[in-house]
Design a protein around this motif. Structure first.
Motif, PDB file in Angstrom:
ATOM      1  N   VAL A  88       0.807  -1.217   0.000  1.00  0.00           N
ATOM      2  CA  VAL A  88       0.000   0.000   0.000  1.00  0.00           C
ATOM      3  C   VAL A  88       0.841   1.269   0.000  1.00  0.00           C
ATOM      4  CG1 VAL A  88      -0.256   0.085   2.523  1.00  0.00           C
ATOM      5  CG2 VAL A  88      -2.001   1.097   1.067  1.00  0.00           C
ATOM      6  N   ASN A  89       1.953   1.272   0.714  1.00  0.00           N
ATOM      7  CA  ASN A  89       2.805   2.459   0.784  1.00  0.00           C
ATOM      8  C   ASN A  89       4.204   2.187   0.236  1.00  0.00           C
ATOM      9  OD1 ASN A  89       1.446   4.775   1.728  1.00  0.00           O
ATOM     10  ND2 ASN A  89       1.341   3.919   3.793  1.00  0.00           N
ATOM     11  N   LEU A  90       4.348   1.154  -0.574  1.00  0.00           N
ATOM     12  CA  LEU A  90       5.683   0.769  -1.030  1.00  0.00           C
ATOM     13  C   LEU A  90       6.344   1.882  -1.833  1.00  0.00           C
ATOM     14  CD1 LEU A  90       7.877  -1.369  -1.202  1.00  0.00           C
ATOM     15  CD2 LEU A  90       6.712  -2.334  -3.209  1.00  0.00           C
ATOM     16  N   VAL A  91       5.571   2.584  -2.661  1.00  0.00           N
ATOM     17  CA  VAL A  91       6.164   3.651  -3.459  1.00  0.00           C
ATOM     18  C   VAL A  91       6.697   4.769  -2.567  1.00  0.00           C
ATOM     19  CG1 VAL A  91       4.003   4.932  -3.819  1.00  0.00           C
ATOM     20  CG2 VAL A  91       5.836   5.082  -5.514  1.00  0.00           C
ATOM     21  N   LEU A  92       6.013   5.046  -1.442  1.00  0.00           N
ATOM     22  CA  LEU A  92       6.504   6.060  -0.502  1.00  0.00           C
ATOM     23  C   LEU A  92       7.711   5.544   0.273  1.00  0.00           C
ATOM     24  CD1 LEU A  92       3.163   7.543   0.905  1.00  0.00           C
ATOM     25  CD2 LEU A  92       4.579   8.356  -0.990  1.00  0.00           C
ATOM     26  N   PHE A  93       7.733   4.249   0.588  1.00  0.00           N
ATOM     27  CA  PHE A  93       8.894   3.667   1.266  1.00  0.00           C
ATOM     28  C   PHE A  93      10.140   3.800   0.387  1.00  0.00           C
ATOM     29  CE2 PHE A  93      11.784   0.313   2.534  1.00  0.00           C
ATOM     30  CZ  PHE A  93      11.713   0.331   3.928  1.00  0.00           C
ATOM     31  N   LEU A  94       9.973   3.562  -0.905  1.00  0.00           N
ATOM     32  CA  LEU A  94      11.117   3.657  -1.817  1.00  0.00           C
ATOM     33  C   LEU A  94      11.619   5.093  -1.948  1.00  0.00           C
ATOM     34  CD1 LEU A  94      10.001   1.227  -4.681  1.00  0.00           C
ATOM     35  CD2 LEU A  94      11.480   0.746  -2.735  1.00  0.00           C
ATOM     36  N   THR A  95      10.716   6.062  -1.920  1.00  0.00           N
ATOM     37  CA  THR A  95      11.146   7.451  -2.074  1.00  0.00           C
ATOM     38  C   THR A  95      11.685   8.040  -0.773  1.00  0.00           C
ATOM     39  OG1 THR A  95       8.853   8.179  -1.700  1.00  0.00           O
ATOM     40  CG2 THR A  95       9.576   7.905  -3.987  1.00  0.00           C
ATOM     41  N   ARG A  96      11.108   7.642   0.360  1.00  0.00           N
ATOM     42  CA  ARG A  96      11.503   8.253   1.633  1.00  0.00           C
ATOM     43  C   ARG A  96      12.630   7.502   2.338  1.00  0.00           C
ATOM     44  NH1 ARG A  96       5.537   9.330   4.342  1.00  0.00           N
ATOM     45  NH2 ARG A  96       4.716  10.753   2.726  1.00  0.00           N
ATOM     46  N   VAL A  97      12.622   6.192   2.254  1.00  0.00           N
ATOM     47  CA  VAL A  97      13.609   5.384   2.979  1.00  0.00           C
ATOM     48  C   VAL A  97      14.781   5.014   2.078  1.00  0.00           C
ATOM     49  CG1 VAL A  97      13.991   3.281   4.323  1.00  0.00           C
ATOM     50  CG2 VAL A  97      11.812   4.494   4.511  1.00  0.00           C
ATOM     51  N   LEU A  98      14.499   4.542   0.861  1.00  0.00           N
ATOM     52  CA  LEU A  98      15.581   4.184  -0.062  1.00  0.00           C
ATOM     53  C   LEU A  98      16.025   5.360  -0.925  1.00  0.00           C
ATOM     54  CD1 LEU A  98      14.635   0.578  -1.262  1.00  0.00           C
ATOM     55  CD2 LEU A  98      15.858   1.317   0.778  1.00  0.00           C
ATOM     56  N   ARG A  99      15.317   6.478  -0.822  1.00  0.00           N
ATOM     57  CA  ARG A  99      15.699   7.727  -1.488  1.00  0.00           C
ATOM     58  C   ARG A  99      15.665   7.622  -3.018  1.00  0.00           C
ATOM     59  NH1 ARG A  99      18.588  10.955   2.146  1.00  0.00           N
ATOM     60  NH2 ARG A  99      18.452  12.535   0.523  1.00  0.00           N
ATOM     61  N   GLU A 100      14.663   6.942  -3.559  1.00  0.00           N
ATOM     62  CA  GLU A 100      14.485   6.895  -5.009  1.00  0.00           C
ATOM     63  C   GLU A 100      13.607   8.070  -5.446  1.00  0.00           C
ATOM     64  OE1 GLU A 100      13.042   3.182  -6.426  1.00  0.00           O
ATOM     65  OE2 GLU A 100      14.549   1.984  -5.371  1.00  0.00           O
ATOM     66  N   SER A 101      13.707   8.474  -6.709  1.00  0.00           N
ATOM     67  CA  SER A 101      12.853   9.532  -7.227  1.00  0.00           C
ATOM     68  C   SER A 101      11.518   8.940  -7.687  1.00  0.00           C
ATOM     69  CB  SER A 101      13.537  10.270  -8.374  1.00  0.00           C
ATOM     70  OG  SER A 101      13.922   9.358  -9.388  1.00  0.00           O
ATOM     71  N   ASN A 102      10.565   9.802  -8.075  1.00  0.00           N
ATOM     72  CA  ASN A 102       9.186   9.367  -8.311  1.00  0.00           C
ATOM     73  C   ASN A 102       9.060   8.347  -9.441  1.00  0.00           C
ATOM     74  OD1 ASN A 102       7.850  10.760  -6.282  1.00  0.00           O
ATOM     75  ND2 ASN A 102       7.673  12.629  -7.499  1.00  0.00           N
ATOM     76  N   ALA A 103       9.567   8.668 -10.623  1.00  0.00           N
ATOM     77  CA  ALA A 103       9.393   7.768 -11.768  1.00  0.00           C
ATOM     78  C   ALA A 103      10.073   6.412 -11.548  1.00  0.00           C
ATOM     79  CB  ALA A 103       9.902   8.436 -13.049  1.00  0.00           C
ATOM     80  N   PRO A 104      11.356   6.369 -11.089  1.00  0.00           N
ATOM     81  CA  PRO A 104      11.953   5.054 -10.802  1.00  0.00           C
ATOM     82  C   PRO A 104      11.219   4.276  -9.717  1.00  0.00           C
ATOM     83  CG  PRO A 104      13.663   6.720 -10.988  1.00  0.00           C
ATOM     84  CD  PRO A 104      12.358   7.449 -10.977  1.00  0.00           C
ATOM     85  N   ALA A 105      10.718   4.982  -8.697  1.00  0.00           N
ATOM     86  CA  ALA A 105       9.989   4.295  -7.631  1.00  0.00           C
ATOM     87  C   ALA A 105       8.705   3.678  -8.171  1.00  0.00           C
ATOM     88  CB  ALA A 105       9.676   5.265  -6.494  1.00  0.00           C
ATOM     89  N   ALA A 106       7.975   4.447  -9.000  1.00  0.00           N
ATOM     90  CA  ALA A 106       6.752   3.912  -9.606  1.00  0.00           C
ATOM     91  C   ALA A 106       7.077   2.707 -10.481  1.00  0.00           C
ATOM     92  CB  ALA A 106       6.055   4.999 -10.426  1.00  0.00           C
TER      93      ALA A 106
END
Length: 614
Positions: A88-106
């Motif tokens: 449910v929040n995996l895309v936010l986990f990738l951007t906030r915790v793993l520091r990925e940007s929006n398009a790569p995280a999506a």
């Protein structure tokens, strides 16, 4: 004395069945009662060839039915809770915790979800061919649980640095490469476990109903709707309460709750072991399929007879795949009929027929069944590409909007609550209102076919993406005019979430019924896997479309349609692009559905309609 004891035992079995009949009759509507009254005296054993855990013929009064199916439905509620606790929040986990940007995280979310559903082919193959559906489901549930434990531990020990990071205010330190690798190992272990488990358990639940019994056959059709409703209910808590906790940085709470839910799901699945019905695995289908193509190619210069009764068929009641019913001949893919054509060499041979030179009609029709379903399967991929936006771009769009309403923070992923509520409402309205009305006015219990439901789902998906695009247009307009951010409230996303939920209720339930019902009996798990692989391919297609769009729109130093800062992009154009592609896909779907001819099985005066059309 022995004969008297046996008579008493049989008498008790008869009383048990009679009691079960009376209990069932209370829940039947008039149409079902009519079918029920036409049935002859109750039978002790199932007629579909299912067995109990000891390999004995399954008794109706002691196995299967809703008492077994309900355990599987509860198992599904808990398993999907566990999955969505991560997703449910995996895309936010990738951007906030793993520091990925929006398009790569999506893209990473889409690839992971795609791989998860692609693993369904592994589970379906093992369940149909070797292990059986129950054992396959249990083994992959254990793998699923192990992946969740590893994810929770790796997050706690290595990723949430400094403590309390990962919320909307405090970003975590960028983790080292080995820590990221460990995280993705745990993530893809979860994908293997859940993906491999799902097709077997879907079909295993349907196996609890004898489709050759008039009452249980109706229950089997209803089971798929209840199954999807169970999936929907299992998503409710993760998409609301759990999404809120994770959005505020409580990732460990969410992950450990998901782990506990998966453990409880496994326990409940095992608790029903004594009352389950089982189909014996039918062996590896790949050699059988290869034999059909091999025999047809060998006889490429042989003319297949115009009369189907002149083709070769096994003399026994079952087909070449153990325990399965024979499949009647169909007119499509006539080239494959050469594999079942008897030549002079075949007729004079005293030895048993070589399956690489001569195949039965049923064996040929198994291949035809899969080939006929492929065009419909291909038409469902674009829909899944649209559906996956709910877990990626919809969440990123919501994060760019005003999420605080009356002092309360709304997590962007929590908006999928409207999807869940809409799915539940649509399934209940369909089963309790639309179907009874259709039966009343048309007298046809199949007034709404799986084709109708999938078509409605595609149309609603178009409207959902148009709605998302319109919201983004207004959001960007307000940002441009006020030179401020997050000025449009997040509840403006409600229509797009509700529409995608309504489309899901029609599309995915229709797919489940279609692929499971039209697959050969020994490949029912593969039929369920086709539904899951359409989701997998949809995620890969979504990732591909995002990549292509970004490569094209970032030229000449432009930020692209989906940049890191959505206020500088044009996500609205991407949404309209998906709406256009889905509309084209709907046209292709209608063409394929109108030409489809369904499977026809030989079964005791009960044959499926071989000319099922939209």
């Amino acid at each position: 004395m022995k004969m008297q004891g046996q008579d008493n035992h049989n008498s008790m079995d008869h009383l048990a069945v009679t009691k079960e009949e009376k209990e069932l009759e209370v829940y039947l509507d008039e149409g079902q009662k009519s079918a029920y009254e036409q049935r002859e005296k109750p039978e002790v054993h199932t007629r579909d060839g299912t067995v109990d855990r000891f390999g004995r013929p399954a008794m109706k009064c002691r196995s299967g039915g809703w008492k077994a199916a309900i355990l599987i439905l509860v198992n599904q509620v808990l398993a999907i809770f566990a999955l969505y606790g991560v997703l449910v929040n995996l895309v936010l986990f990738l951007t906030r915790v793993l520091r990925e940007s929006n398009a790569p995280a999506a893209n990473d979310v889409s690839k992971w979800v795609g791989t998860l559903y692609l693993f369904s082919l592994v589970g379906a193959f093992l369940g149909d061919s070797y292990w059986g559906r129950y054992k396959t489901g249990v083994v992959f549930q254990v793998i699923f649980l192990a992946g969740l434990v590893l994810l929770s531990l790796s997050t706690h020990l290595f990723l949430l640095k400094p403590a309390g990071c990962g919320d909307v205010n405090l970003m975590c330190e960028k983790p080292s490469f080995p820590k990221v690798v460990l995280f993705y190992i745990s993530l893809y272990t979860i994908a293997l476990g859940y993906g491999g488990y799902q097709p077997s358990i879907i079909t295993f639940g349907a196996d609890q109903f004898d489709e050759q019994d008039s009452i249980e056959g109706l229950s089997k059709v209803a089971y798929f709707s209840w199954f999807y409703l169970a999936l929907d209910l299992g998503c409710l808590f993760p998409n609301t309460i759990l999404a809120y906790f994770e959005d505020t940085g409580n990732w460990l709470l969410g992950f450990w709750m998901a782990t506990g839910s998966a453990a409880l799901a496994l326990i409940i699945c095992l608790a029903g072991t004594p009352c389950y019905r089982h189909f014996s695995p039918g062996g590896n289908p790949i050699p059988r399929f290869a034999q059909v193509f091999g025999a047809a190619i060998r006889k490429w210069n042989v003319s297949a007879p115009s009369q189907s009764d002149q083709l070769y068929e096994l003399p026994s009641k079952e087909s070449a795949m153990g325990g399965s019913k024979k499949i009647l001949h169909s007119e499509e893919f006539r080239f494959l009929d050469k594999a079942a054509t008897l030549t002079e060499d075949d007729k004079i041979s005293a030895a048993p027929h070589n399956p690489w030179r001569l195949c039965s009609v049923s064996q040929v029709e198994e291949v035809k069944c899969i080939l006929r379903m492929l065009p419909i399967w291909l038409c469902t991929i674009i829909y899944s590409a649209v559906f996956t936006q709910m877990a990626s771009l919809f969440v990123e769009q919501g994060a760019a909007m005003r999420t605080t309403i009356s002092g309360f923070h709304i997590p962007p992923a929590g908006m999928s609550m409207f999807t869940i509520l809409c799915i539940a409402a649509c399934i209940v309205i369909y089963m309790k209102a639309l179907v009874p009305c259709a039966i009343k006015f048309t007298g046809n219990p199949n007034a709404f076919t799986e084709f109708h439901r999938m078509g409605v789902g595609l149309i609603l998906a178009v409207f959902s993406m148009v709605s998302a695009g319109v919201v983004e247009v207004y959001r960007l307009r307000i940002v441009d005019n006020s030179h401020a951010q997050n000025t449009l409230g997040i509840f403006w996303q409600t229509p797009q979430y509700a529409l995608i939920g309504a489309s899901e209720a029609f599309m995915y339930v229709g797919q489940l019924e279609f692929f499971n019902g039209q697959a050969p009996e020994g490949l029912r798990s593969f039929g369920s896997a086709l539904w899951m692989t359409s989701i997998a391919m949809g995620n890969y297609v979504s990732s591909l479309i995002v990549t292509i769009v970004m490569d094209i729109t970032r030229r000449k130093n432009k930020p692209g349609w989906i940049p890191e800062d959505l206020n500088r992009g044009h996500m609205d154009r991407f949404c309209f692009l998906l709406a256009f592609l889905t509309a084209l896909d709907f046209i292709a779907y209608v063409i394929c559905a109108r030409q489809y001819r369904g499977i026809a099985r030989s079964m005791d005066n009960n044959t499926d309609d071989p000319h099922q059309r939209i």
